[in-house]
Design a protein around this motif. Structure first.
Motif, PDB file in Angstrom:
ATOM      1  N   GLY A 137     -60.438 -30.646  41.380  1.00  0.00           N
ATOM      2  CA  GLY A 137     -61.283 -30.002  40.382  1.00  0.00           C
ATOM      3  C   GLY A 137     -60.845 -28.578  40.151  1.00  0.00           C
ATOM      4  N   ARG A 138     -61.372 -27.987  39.090  1.00  0.00           N
ATOM      5  CA  ARG A 138     -61.123 -26.567  38.821  1.00  0.00           C
ATOM      6  C   ARG A 138     -62.356 -25.767  39.203  1.00  0.00           C
ATOM      7  NH1 ARG A 138     -57.919 -22.984  36.415  1.00  0.00           N
ATOM      8  NH2 ARG A 138     -56.482 -24.530  35.554  1.00  0.00           N
ATOM      9  N   VAL A 139     -62.124 -24.656  39.846  1.00  0.00           N
ATOM     10  CA  VAL A 139     -63.191 -23.753  40.268  1.00  0.00           C
ATOM     11  C   VAL A 139     -63.147 -22.510  39.388  1.00  0.00           C
ATOM     12  CG1 VAL A 139     -64.126 -22.395  42.179  1.00  0.00           C
ATOM     13  CG2 VAL A 139     -63.025 -24.606  42.628  1.00  0.00           C
ATOM     14  N   ILE A 140     -64.305 -22.071  38.939  1.00  0.00           N
ATOM     15  CA  ILE A 140     -64.426 -20.836  38.158  1.00  0.00           C
ATOM     16  C   ILE A 140     -65.509 -19.987  38.800  1.00  0.00           C
ATOM     17  CG2 ILE A 140     -64.770 -19.816  35.885  1.00  0.00           C
ATOM     18  CD1 ILE A 140     -64.502 -23.508  35.896  1.00  0.00           C
ATOM     19  N   VAL A 141     -65.173 -18.742  39.111  1.00  0.00           N
ATOM     20  CA  VAL A 141     -66.123 -17.835  39.751  1.00  0.00           C
ATOM     21  C   VAL A 141     -66.385 -16.646  38.836  1.00  0.00           C
ATOM     22  CG1 VAL A 141     -66.645 -16.401  41.753  1.00  0.00           C
ATOM     23  CG2 VAL A 141     -65.325 -18.512  42.038  1.00  0.00           C
ATOM     24  N   LEU A 142     -67.627 -16.528  38.383  1.00  0.00           N
ATOM     25  CA  LEU A 142     -68.047 -15.385  37.573  1.00  0.00           C
ATOM     26  C   LEU A 142     -68.511 -14.254  38.483  1.00  0.00           C
ATOM     27  CD1 LEU A 142     -70.156 -17.305  34.922  1.00  0.00           C
ATOM     28  CD2 LEU A 142     -68.022 -16.085  34.451  1.00  0.00           C
ATOM     29  N   LYS A 143     -68.335 -13.024  38.027  1.00  0.00           N
ATOM     30  CA  LYS A 143     -68.809 -11.841  38.745  1.00  0.00           C
ATOM     31  C   LYS A 143     -69.897 -11.167  37.919  1.00  0.00           C
ATOM     32  CE  LYS A 143     -65.855 -11.308  42.336  1.00  0.00           C
ATOM     33  NZ  LYS A 143     -66.231 -11.015  43.739  1.00  0.00           N
ATOM     34  N   GLU A 144     -71.026 -10.926  38.550  1.00  0.00           N
ATOM     35  CA  GLU A 144     -72.145 -10.308  37.842  1.00  0.00           C
ATOM     36  C   GLU A 144     -71.765  -8.938  37.309  1.00  0.00           C
ATOM     37  OE1 GLU A 144     -76.843  -9.057  38.562  1.00  0.00           O
ATOM     38  OE2 GLU A 144     -75.745 -10.198  40.082  1.00  0.00           O
ATOM     39  N   GLY A 145     -72.060  -8.720  36.032  1.00  0.00           N
ATOM     40  CA  GLY A 145     -71.795  -7.422  35.411  1.00  0.00           C
ATOM     41  C   GLY A 145     -70.366  -7.219  34.972  1.00  0.00           C
ATOM     42  N   GLN A 146     -69.520  -8.241  35.103  1.00  0.00           N
ATOM     43  CA  GLN A 146     -68.113  -8.109  34.718  1.00  0.00           C
ATOM     44  C   GLN A 146     -67.761  -9.134  33.643  1.00  0.00           C
ATOM     45  OE1 GLN A 146     -65.372  -8.118  38.039  1.00  0.00           O
ATOM     46  NE2 GLN A 146     -66.819  -7.049  39.366  1.00  0.00           N
ATOM     47  N   ARG A 147     -66.898  -8.711  32.724  1.00  0.00           N
ATOM     48  CA  ARG A 147     -66.372  -9.662  31.733  1.00  0.00           C
ATOM     49  C   ARG A 147     -65.051 -10.206  32.271  1.00  0.00           C
ATOM     50  NH1 ARG A 147     -67.029 -11.530  26.708  1.00  0.00           N
ATOM     51  NH2 ARG A 147     -65.139 -12.180  25.588  1.00  0.00           N
ATOM     52  N   GLY A 148     -65.142 -11.200  33.095  1.00  0.00           N
ATOM     53  CA  GLY A 148     -63.962 -11.778  33.707  1.00  0.00           C
ATOM     54  C   GLY A 148     -64.347 -12.865  34.682  1.00  0.00           C
ATOM     55  N   PHE A 149     -63.348 -13.555  35.199  1.00  0.00           N
ATOM     56  CA  PHE A 149     -63.591 -14.609  36.178  1.00  0.00           C
ATOM     57  C   PHE A 149     -62.316 -14.861  36.974  1.00  0.00           C
ATOM     58  CE2 PHE A 149     -62.400 -16.692  32.171  1.00  0.00           C
ATOM     59  CZ  PHE A 149     -61.365 -17.517  32.561  1.00  0.00           C
ATOM     60  N   THR A 150     -62.500 -15.479  38.131  1.00  0.00           N
ATOM     61  CA  THR A 150     -61.393 -15.962  38.944  1.00  0.00           C
ATOM     62  C   THR A 150     -61.414 -17.477  38.897  1.00  0.00           C
ATOM     63  OG1 THR A 150     -61.604 -14.063  40.428  1.00  0.00           O
ATOM     64  CG2 THR A 150     -60.364 -15.943  41.252  1.00  0.00           C
ATOM     65  N   THR A 151     -60.231 -18.100  38.874  1.00  0.00           N
ATOM     66  CA  THR A 151     -60.192 -19.551  38.799  1.00  0.00           C
ATOM     67  C   THR A 151     -59.011 -20.103  39.591  1.00  0.00           C
ATOM     68  OG1 THR A 151     -60.214 -21.469  37.298  1.00  0.00           O
ATOM     69  CG2 THR A 151     -58.849 -19.577  36.639  1.00  0.00           C
ATOM     70  N   TRP A 152     -59.163 -21.341  40.063  1.00  0.00           N
ATOM     71  CA  TRP A 152     -58.082 -22.027  40.760  1.00  0.00           C
ATOM     72  C   TRP A 152     -58.345 -23.523  40.741  1.00  0.00           C
ATOM     73  CZ3 TRP A 152     -61.558 -18.776  43.378  1.00  0.00           C
ATOM     74  CH2 TRP A 152     -62.460 -19.404  44.249  1.00  0.00           C
ATOM     75  N   ILE A 153     -57.301 -24.274  41.130  1.00  0.00           N
ATOM     76  CA  ILE A 153     -57.407 -25.715  41.304  1.00  0.00           C
ATOM     77  C   ILE A 153     -57.588 -26.009  42.791  1.00  0.00           C
ATOM     78  CG2 ILE A 153     -56.227 -27.942  41.089  1.00  0.00           C
ATOM     79  CD1 ILE A 153     -57.013 -26.751  38.399  1.00  0.00           C
ATOM     80  N   ARG A 154     -58.542 -26.888  43.097  1.00  0.00           N
ATOM     81  CA  ARG A 154     -58.738 -27.320  44.471  1.00  0.00           C
ATOM     82  C   ARG A 154     -58.473 -28.826  44.543  1.00  0.00           C
ATOM     83  NH1 ARG A 154     -58.759 -24.744  49.221  1.00  0.00           N
ATOM     84  NH2 ARG A 154     -60.321 -23.224  48.466  1.00  0.00           N
ATOM     85  N   GLU A 155     -57.440 -29.215  45.285  1.00  0.00           N
ATOM     86  CA  GLU A 155     -57.143 -30.626  45.460  1.00  0.00           C
ATOM     87  C   GLU A 155     -58.047 -31.230  46.526  1.00  0.00           C
ATOM     88  OE1 GLU A 155     -52.448 -30.883  44.148  1.00  0.00           O
ATOM     89  OE2 GLU A 155     -52.979 -30.951  46.286  1.00  0.00           O
TER      90      GLU A 155
END
Length: 335
Positions: A297-315
């Motif tokens: 699956g793909r993981v997306i992590v939002l940060k409060e108060g920021q216009r951006g995200f971190t993402t990765w693939i987890r097998e």
């Protein structure tokens, strides 16, 4: 206190009850104490539980959930594609009940191939306790809605759009291929974005959008020579032949940072086109041959108060791949 007349039709009672439950569930989407909100995207599982086809997809989902411990799971289409979809969705509901997780489904082109019609599946999902699916307004398709993510001050800090990218061309034989967002849906998105901007005194909340079929602009993101995409592309993008302007609407409204789709089982890349990240998930089913990636699956992590995200693939093996940060990982080389 809400008073309901006994003379109201049962359907009205059901709709009122569903609205109240969904409204309560919506408020459970909030950043944690560390200011993060983690989403796990699972896609293209193609399960037929009654006939024992790809039933391992539910176990795969559980394994990835245990590794990542997300706050929300989004299934981006082609989930229960044969037989009785209710059995499959009951199994997912049981899984998410055990994990104490809310979940959302956006329909794929195959989600009308089973024994229940698209509208019937949508109504069934709306009755499940942990599933947050609703249908807003009189929009085309069966699951177009938006949900806010709240901050520690109980204010809306981010927004998640979920959309039905339709099934197949409605202009055959002149135009073949896959379905596209109707003008009704594009206008729904524009109005929703405008309403929320007005509610927040002209401020645009950072937003993500989830659906199944990639936009026609996906290939432009992959072939962007100034900003290299991250991930793999092992098949041509199966986008619709007709472009009804959803990407242009997102660009003009300015809230959507990234879109997340499935549909193409051999692609899992994320690239940018005019500043918007266009990403695939990782297929959550086992395939045949060396070309097919391991499920995950793909993981997306939002940060409060920021216009951006971190993402990765987890097998499913636990391996973490292709981590990137938006927008930092996608700035032009000369910046």
């Amino acid at each position: 206190m809400l008073k309901i007349s006994h003379s109201l039709p049962l359907m009205v009672l059901f709709l009122v009850g569903t609205f109240l439950v969904k409204a309560q569930n919506a408020e459970t989407l909030r950043f944690n104490s560390s200011g993060e909100y983690k989403i796990l995207q699972l896609t293209d599982i193609h399960i037929n539980l009654d006939e024992g086809i790809r039933v391992e997809g539910i176990e795969t989902a559980g394994k990835v959930i245990d590794i990542e411990k997300p706050d929300l799971v989004v299934l981006t289409g082609d989930i229960a594609t044969d037989g009785n979809p209710a059995s499959t969705y009951d199994a997912f509901e049981k899984l998410f009940e055990e994990k104490k997780l809310p979940w959302v489904v956006t329909f794929g082109n195959h989600d009308s191939s089973a024994d229940m019609k698209r509208k019937e599946v949508a109504a069934y999902l709306a009755r499940l306790k942990n599933c947050l699916n609703v249908k807003e307004d009189d929009t085309d398709g069966e699951n177009n809605f938006a949900m806010p993510v709240y901050g520690k001050d109980n204010e809306q800090k981010a927004l998640l759009y979920f959309m039905d990218s339709q099934e197949y061309s409605t202009l055959k034989p002149l135009v073949g291929g896959w379905g596209w967002f109707t003008h009704n849906q594009v206008e729904w998105y524009r109005q929703k974005a405008a309403e929320l901007k007005k509610e927040h005194n002209g401020k645009v909340l950072p937003a993500l959008a989830f659906f199944h079929i990639p936009l026609p602009e996906y290939y432009a993101a992959w072939s962007n020579k100034k900003i290299k995409a991250i991930g793999t592309r092992k098949e041509k993008e199966c986008a619709p032949e007709i472009n009804t302007g959803m990407f242009a609407a997102m660009l003009e409204c300015g809230d959507v940072m990234g879109t997340f789709v499935g549909h193409d089982h051999y692609n899992d890349y994320i690239g940018v086109h005019y500043g918007i990240a266009l990403a695939y998930g990782r297929t959550t089913k086992y395939g045949k041959g060396r070309k097919h990636p391991l499920p995950g699956g793909r993981v997306i992590v939002l940060k409060e108060g920021q216009r951006g995200f971190t993402t990765w693939i987890r097998e499913v093996t636990g391996k973490k791949l292709q981590e990137s940060q938006y927008p930092e990982s996608f700035l032009p080389k000369n910046e």
